[in-house]
Design a protein around this motif. Structure first.
Motif, PDB file in Angstrom:
ATOM      1  N   GLU A  12       0.863  -1.239  -0.045  1.00 45.42           N
ATOM      2  CA  GLU A  12      -0.054   0.124  -0.034  1.00 45.42           C
ATOM      3  C   GLU A  12       0.910   1.253  -0.091  1.00 45.42           C
ATOM      4  N   ALA A  13       1.947   1.113   0.771  1.00 46.26           N
ATOM      5  CA  ALA A  13       2.880   2.278   1.025  1.00 46.26           C
ATOM      6  C   ALA A  13       3.291   2.619  -0.664  1.00 46.26           C
ATOM      7  N   ALA A  14       3.868   1.733  -1.201  1.00 43.69           N
ATOM      8  CA  ALA A  14       4.355   1.835  -2.426  1.00 43.69           C
ATOM      9  C   ALA A  14       3.421   2.402  -3.495  1.00 43.69           C
ATOM     10  N   ARG A  15       2.263   1.767  -3.446  1.00 43.53           N
ATOM     11  CA  ARG A  15       1.092   2.203  -4.283  1.00 43.53           C
ATOM     12  C   ARG A  15       0.945   3.771  -3.986  1.00 43.53           C
ATOM     13  N   ARG A  16       0.892   4.061  -2.937  1.00 42.17           N
ATOM     14  CA  ARG A  16       0.577   5.686  -2.470  1.00 42.17           C
ATOM     15  C   ARG A  16       1.632   6.672  -2.967  1.00 42.17           C
ATOM     16  N   LEU A  17       2.947   5.866  -2.956  1.00 44.72           N
ATOM     17  CA  LEU A  17       4.287   6.859  -3.355  1.00 44.72           C
ATOM     18  C   LEU A  17       4.052   7.016  -5.003  1.00 44.72           C
ATOM     19  N   GLY A  18       3.392   6.311  -5.540  1.00 50.30           N
ATOM     20  CA  GLY A  18       3.431   6.275  -6.901  1.00 50.30           C
ATOM     21  C   GLY A  18       4.600   6.610  -7.670  1.00 50.30           C
ATOM     22  N   PRO A  19       4.505   7.589  -8.660  1.00 56.34           N
ATOM     23  CA  PRO A  19       5.803   7.546  -9.373  1.00 56.34           C
ATOM     24  C   PRO A  19       6.800   8.404  -8.583  1.00 56.34           C
TER      25      PRO A  19
END
Length: 153
Positions: A49-56
């Protein structure tokens, strides 16, 4: 302000809401993370989830390891300490974030439930501080952050 890039950070309760947000923030800041919660799948989901929220956004930090630990007991705290130090001998920042809560009339809550709550919310941060603080004092650096909810206040 503490420079977080390159710091090794241990977060307890990493799978919860505050833990997920701290994970995202610290990865973005360039920290090296040790993430702990009761179950490994929950920690992996938190990192995803953290990686998704970091996005690009550029991710400067990385996860060094995942540690499943039940902090309701002295043994669980000692196990977390042993495993964390085995993965990263120098913990720069300990974030005591693990916690639990209960809702309802006090008389309806079984004693074992509120005793577990006190063990995780009060005793675990004290036990972990006692385990990690001596090394921080010996090298004259380190930080311990204790997170509390409104209910804890």
């Amino acid at each position: 302000m503490v420079e977080l890039a390159g710091k090794t950070v241990l977060i307890t309760g990493a799978a919860g809401g505050f833990g997920r947000e701290r994970t995202r923030q610290l990865l973005q800041a360039g920290s090296f993370l040790l993430l702990s919660d009761r179950a490994l799948p929950a920690i992996h989901a938190a990192v995803a989830e953290a990686a998704r929220r970091l996005g690009p956004a550029p991710v400067r930090g990385r996860v060094l390891g995942y540690i499943a630990a039940d902090l309701a007991s002295r043994e669980g705290c000692e196990q977390l300490h042993r495993q964390a130090v085995a993965l990263a001998p120098q913990i720069d920042i300990l974030i005591n974030n693990a916690g639990s809560g209960v809702v309802g009339p006090f008389t309806a809550i079984p004693a074992d439930v509120w005793e577990r709550l006190m063990a995780v919310n009060l005793l675990a941060p004290m036990r972990l501080t006692a385990l990690f603080l001596p090394a921080m004092e010996a090298r004259r650096s380190g930080w311990i952050v204790n997170i509390s909810s409104v209910a804890g206040l």
